[in-house]
Structure formats: C-alpha cells, structure tokens
Motif scaffolding. Structure first.
Motif, PDB file in Angstrom:
ATOM      1  N   SER A  97      -1.049  18.859  22.322  1.00 47.48           N
ATOM      2  CA  SER A  97      -0.781  18.574  21.090  1.00 47.48           C
ATOM      3  C   SER A  97       0.121  17.626  20.727  1.00 47.48           C
ATOM      4  O   SER A  97      -0.046  16.788  19.739  1.00 47.48           O
ATOM      5  CB  SER A  97       0.239  20.126  20.197  1.00 47.48           C
ATOM      6  N   ASP A 117      -1.501  14.342  21.502  1.00 49.21           N
ATOM      7  CA  ASP A 117      -2.402  14.168  20.237  1.00 49.21           C
ATOM      8  C   ASP A 117      -1.668  13.274  19.280  1.00 49.21           C
ATOM      9  O   ASP A 117      -2.095  12.363  18.330  1.00 49.21           O
ATOM     10  CB  ASP A 117      -2.944  15.302  19.676  1.00 49.21           C
ATOM     11  N   TYR A 130      -9.128  25.986  15.623  1.00 47.44           N
ATOM     12  CA  TYR A 130      -8.185  25.125  14.868  1.00 47.44           C
ATOM     13  C   TYR A 130      -9.294  24.237  14.190  1.00 47.44           C
ATOM     14  O   TYR A 130      -8.968  23.907  12.969  1.00 47.44           O
ATOM     15  CB  TYR A 130      -7.417  24.306  15.953  1.00 47.44           C
ATOM     16  N   TYR A 178     -13.474  14.515  25.132  1.00 46.34           N
ATOM     17  CA  TYR A 178     -12.050  14.709  24.661  1.00 46.34           C
ATOM     18  C   TYR A 178     -11.539  13.482  23.928  1.00 46.34           C
ATOM     19  O   TYR A 178     -11.582  12.451  24.456  1.00 46.34           O
ATOM     20  CB  TYR A 178     -10.936  14.752  25.949  1.00 46.34           C
ATOM     21  N   ALA A 200     -11.212  18.693  14.900  1.00 47.30           N
ATOM     22  CA  ALA A 200     -11.012  19.131  16.110  1.00 47.30           C
ATOM     23  C   ALA A 200      -9.623  18.316  16.638  1.00 47.30           C
ATOM     24  O   ALA A 200      -9.681  17.653  16.901  1.00 47.30           O
ATOM     25  CB  ALA A 200     -12.128  19.285  16.934  1.00 47.30           C
ATOM     26  N   HIS A 214      -7.274  11.748  17.054  1.00 41.72           N
ATOM     27  CA  HIS A 214      -6.300  12.674  16.203  1.00 41.72           C
ATOM     28  C   HIS A 214      -5.469  11.391  15.194  1.00 41.72           C
ATOM     29  O   HIS A 214      -5.401  11.783  14.214  1.00 41.72           O
ATOM     30  CB  HIS A 214      -5.352  13.568  16.797  1.00 41.72           C
ATOM     31  N   ASP A 264      -9.531  25.228  20.446  1.00 43.59           N
ATOM     32  CA  ASP A 264     -10.100  24.070  19.903  1.00 43.59           C
ATOM     33  C   ASP A 264     -11.006  24.455  18.542  1.00 43.59           C
ATOM     34  O   ASP A 264     -11.065  23.778  17.341  1.00 43.59           O
ATOM     35  CB  ASP A 264     -10.759  23.394  20.696  1.00 43.59           C
ATOM     36  N   ASN A 311      -1.016  23.589  26.113  1.00 50.35           N
ATOM     37  CA  ASN A 311      -1.599  23.529  24.640  1.00 50.35           C
ATOM     38  C   ASN A 311      -0.406  22.613  24.061  1.00 50.35           C
ATOM     39  O   ASN A 311      -0.746  21.629  23.132  1.00 50.35           O
ATOM     40  CB  ASN A 311      -1.534  24.675  24.136  1.00 50.35           C
ATOM     41  N   TYR A 342      -8.688  18.691  20.011  1.00 45.31           N
ATOM     42  CA  TYR A 342      -8.854  18.097  21.459  1.00 45.31           C
ATOM     43  C   TYR A 342     -10.252  17.612  21.608  1.00 45.31           C
ATOM     44  O   TYR A 342     -10.291  16.197  21.785  1.00 45.31           O
ATOM     45  CB  TYR A 342      -8.440  19.308  22.368  1.00 45.31           C
TER      46      TYR A 342
END
Length: 251
Positions: free
Chosen positions: A195, A198, A123, A217, A235, A223, A120, A191, A237
């Motif tokens: 993703s 998101d 990224y 979170y 970010a 996102h 996190d 992960n 997450y």
C-alpha cells in the motif's frame, strides 16, 4: 518449517507483548511509519539529486513538510482513537492463541498470496462502488483524493469509514483461511508495504511491479494514474480486475 521455526520462537518469546491489546496498534503504526520513512527521505533527497529525480512519477510535484505532518497526525489519531478500541474488543472476545510450531514456508507463501488476492478483489469492488456512486465518493472517499500527486504518507490519509472498511477486509481474510498467527503477521506487513509503495510516487528499478511478470501487478505507476485521472485503475495491486471490467489504463 525449520526455516521459520527460529523466527516464530523469537516472536513467541515476546508472548506477553504479542497478546497485549496494545500490540496490533503498535505493530500496525510502527510498520507503516517504518515503510514510509525511506520514501520520505527520498522526497527530500530527490529534489536535490537528479539521479533520484528521474524515478519520480510526477517530477513536477513534491510533497512539503506542511503536507506530510497532517498525514502523520491523522494516522496517529486514527490508530489511537479508532483502531485501538476495535482491536481491544477483538482481544477481549477472541484472545490470540500462539501455537508452538511454526507454519511451513509453502503454506505461508500460498496463504499470503491468497489473502492479497482476496483483499485486492474486495478493495476493487469497494473502490469502484465509491467512485461510481457520487454520494459515496463525496461523503467517504473524496478525502483520500485530496492529493492528486501521491506520496507515501497519503496511504492512510482517508475517512474513518474507508479506514475501517479496508481494515476489516485485511483482518477478516486470514481468519477465513484459518491462517497461522505468523502468516497473519507476514500478510499484514506485506499489505502495508504494498500500500505504501503504491502511494509512494516513485517507479524504482526494484519496485514490485517490475518483479512480477506479464504486467499482472500494476504497482505505483498504476495507482498513481488513478489519483491523477480518477476514472480508471481501481484495483490496488493486481491488474486483472481492471482489465476484466474495462477500467484499466496503461500507465
């Protein structure tokens, strides 16, 4: 350890496949498509069922089959042409060692959590840089922002540089922490799932951000707003880095 040993024994029973250079690509692509499928079904069903439509973050925008197919083709192409050569070299230089004993559950949970926090952070820095530097955005990151309203299959719709960069972050963290191979697999699955969630475009009652307290979170709403507005929520997450850097926007 006992609760994970049977799972690890099941995995090690497939040792020739696990140690094959083809396994990482098959594992990654299969997990990705499996996690995308429920949301693909949801995209087609929620256009007809109002009870499902209320969970769509941008209900005025639905992906079409013509939008989904190029995403699948690009992801398959990237896995075969880019990810496979990299994993083959990794297999050649650093063969996987499969220990007999499984890790303990608290160890797995701690290391997966640390890997997610590290990813996190990495990224966030990468993402912020590629938005603040116009050349980086236009050259490498703009591809991922083709769709303002995200859907599950846009998760891996990105440039080669972005795919390899984020793949490197995901791969290096378990190595740095010297994680057990089972922990590494669980982290990769977590992960990929997070993703996809998101980018799903849905805020479901059981979504991860609803299970984590105190707004720590962000999840899909966090996102989705990034893709809609472009200038906040970098970010992937968690929300603490955006709050610290003043780039957080309430979804």
């Amino acid at each position: 350890r006992l609760c994970l040993q049977s799972l690890w024994d099941f995995v090690t029973a497939k040792e020739p496949l696990i140690k094959s250079p083809f396994f990482p690509v098959l594992f990654s692509f299969s997990a990705y498509m499996a996690f995308c499928l429920p949301y693909i079904a949801l995209d087609f069903l929620s256009t007809r069922l109002p009870n499902l439509r209320k969970y769509k973050i941008q209900p005025q925008n639905y992906p079409t089959l013509g939008m989904m197919v190029p995403c699948i083709i690009q992801s398959a192409y990237h896995h075969v042409v880019l990810i496979f050569p990299v994993t083959f070299l990794h297999w050649y230089w650093r063969p996987m060692n499969l220990p007999v004993v499984a890790p303990e559950l608290p160890e797995v949970l701690l290391e997966v959590g640390v890997c997610l926090l590290l990813f996190d952070f990495e990224y966030f820095l990468w993402h912020l840089l590629h938005h603040k530097v116009p050349w980086l955005y236009k050259t490498f990151h703009k591809v991922h922002h083709k769709h303002v309203s995200t859907f599950a299959l846009t998760t891996q719709y990105s440039s080669v540089w972005e795919l390899l960069s984020l793949g490197f972050f995901a791969a290096i963290n378990p190595v740095l922490l010297e994680c057990h191979p089972l922990t590494e697999m669980i982290f990769f699955l977590a992960n990929i799932w997070l993703s996809v969630e998101d980018h799903s475009g849905y805020d479901l009652p059981w979504s991860t951000h609803r299970l984590v307290p105190f707004g720590l979170y962000g999840g899909a709403p966090h996102h989705d707003l990034h893709h809609l507005k472009f200038k906040s929520n970098y970010a992937p997450y968690f929300t603490h880095w955006d709050k610290l850097f003043g780039t957080f926007t309430e979804s």
